[in-house]
Write a protein that holds these residues in place. Structure first.
Motif, PDB file in Angstrom:
ATOM      1  N   LYS A 214       0.842  -1.214   0.000  1.00  0.00           N
ATOM      2  CA  LYS A 214       0.000   0.000   0.000  1.00  0.00           C
ATOM      3  C   LYS A 214       0.868   1.252   0.000  1.00  0.00           C
ATOM      4  O   LYS A 214       0.549   2.241  -0.667  1.00  0.00           O
ATOM      5  CB  LYS A 214      -0.914   0.004   1.229  1.00  0.00           C
ATOM      6  N   ASN A 217       1.544   1.888  -3.300  1.00  0.00           N
ATOM      7  CA  ASN A 217       0.362   1.730  -4.162  1.00  0.00           C
ATOM      8  C   ASN A 217       0.532   0.589  -5.168  1.00  0.00           C
ATOM      9  O   ASN A 217       0.194   0.707  -6.339  1.00  0.00           O
ATOM     10  CB  ASN A 217       0.060   3.018  -4.917  1.00  0.00           C
ATOM     11  N   HIS A 257       2.395   2.466  -7.970  1.00  0.00           N
ATOM     12  CA  HIS A 257       1.162   2.184  -8.731  1.00  0.00           C
ATOM     13  C   HIS A 257       1.330   0.971  -9.669  1.00  0.00           C
ATOM     14  O   HIS A 257       0.626   0.871 -10.664  1.00  0.00           O
ATOM     15  CB  HIS A 257       0.705   3.407  -9.553  1.00  0.00           C
TER      16      HIS A 257
END
Ligand code: ADP
Length: 348
Positions: A214, A217, A257
């Motif tokens: 997290k 991401n 990401h």
């Protein structure tokens, strides 16, 4: 010409030449009578043949045979059998040269091998010392700074303690990995084989890395069509270590990401498990070396990085998979990502 003359041939030749020379001198120079020359020739030839033959056979050849026999028995370590089967009829000088050449070649190979092992040890010791030095110096630096007064400085004291604590964690990770690798390399390790579902183990490992993923991401996924049980027979605890190393690397070296995805493929008796990331990838020239102990593609980045590992993770992965008599591989494309794959024995 006789290629491998024996003592009898040498003694015949030398005594013949000697007796002939004496006979010629007697006949032509000293003008002795023919009958005397023949008697002297026969006596000289007989006596010198006996002397040469005896000296060569008993003093030189027998001793060479003994040396040959010793070399041969030393080489094979089967003293009794060699003495029993030793053929005294063979030409000992020729046999000995053959043995010495073979022996020297074997010894050279042995020495080369030992040199390699010694270099390997030296390199390993150097690497271990170097890896230990970094966190130890950092702990030492922070503690001394705190003792020299920084402990009363509210602005830095907690920060320095946290940094020192982080270095002790790193030190403890390093020692744990070193212990793991030494137990794997000693070959004494017992594999505890179990039947388990590799997909649920991967999901377990994903849960462990949820927070870390997290922070960057990064999405932790199971590839479409693979989210179902795949049973394997392997050492569950150690395969967990493999997945922990691969998933942790996929996050550590993955892009923000990005995605980490696990997939499984049935291949005959085995299942191929792949962990893929969408990170920067590894250049082809480094790929063959990344499973080596302490090998890092970007040395400064991996070691000084906050998340920098021990450099032993992939070496441990390789050892564990090989201890299962299976294989591990990697493919990577710069800018696109890296995929690590390993096989395990499938079971219903
Ligand atoms: P480390 O503790 O440095 O991560 P590893 O043995 O796990 O040691 O990995 C060795 C090196 O391989 C790493 O330093 C890194 O350079 C490279 N590497 C490993 N996994 C990946 C990955 N998924 N993407 C890019 N590089 C990787």
């Amino acid at each position: 010409m006789i290629r491998n003359p024996k003592p009898i041939h040498i003694a015949l030749l030398v005594s013949g030449i000697l007796a002939l020379a004496i006979a010629l001198v007697l006949y032509f120079v000293l003008e002795s009578e023919l009958i005397n020359v023949i008697i002297i020739f026969t006596l000289t030839a007989g006596l010198s043949f006996f002397l040469f033959f005896y000296t060569l056979e008993f003093f030189i050849y027998r001793k060479i045979k003994l040396i040959y026999k010793t070399i041969h028995s030393l080489k094979t370590q089967k003293y009794d059998a060699v003495i029993e089967n030793f053929s005294w009829e063979k030409d000992p000088i020729f046999e000995m040269s053959k043995e010495v050449i073979n022996w020297a070649r074997d010894k050279k190979m042995e020495i080369d091998q030992l040199k390699k092992v010694a270099d390997f040890r030296k390199e390993f010791l150097g690497n271990v010392s170097h890896e230990l030095k970094t966190p130890i110096f950092s702990i030492q630096g922070y503690l001394h700074t705190l003792l020299d007064g920084a402990i009363y400085d509210e602005e830095v004291n907690t920060k320095f303690l946290k940094k020192a604590a982080k270095s002790t964690d790193r030190l403890s990770d390093l020692v744990a990995d070193l212990l793991e690798i030494s137990s794997l390399e000693s070959g004494e390790l017992q594999m505890n084989l179990d039947r388990f579902d590799i997909n649920s183990l991967t999901k377990d490992v994903y849960e462990q890395f949820e927070i870390k993923a997290k922070e960057k991401n990064i999405e932790l996924l199971i590839k479409e069509g693979c989210n179902k049980p795949f049973f394997v027979i392997a050492d569950k605890f150690r395969i967990r270590t493999v997945l922990v190393n691969l998933v942790s690397n996929s996050i550590k070296y993955g892009k923000e990401h990005g995605v980490t995805s696990a997939s499984y493929y049935v291949m005959g008796d085995n299942i191929l498990i792949e962990i893929a990331d969408t990170g920067d990838g590894i250049s082809q020239e480094f790929l063959p070396r990344i499973f080596e102990r302490f090998y890092r593609v970007d040395k400064s980045r991996s070691r000084s990085n906050e998340a920098g590992g021990t450099g032993l993770g992939l070496a441990i992965v390789k050892h564990i998979i090989e201890a299962h008599h299976q294989a591990v591989n990697v493919r990577s494309t710069i800018g696109k990502g890296t995929t690590f794959g390993f096989t395990l024995k499938a079971i219903q």
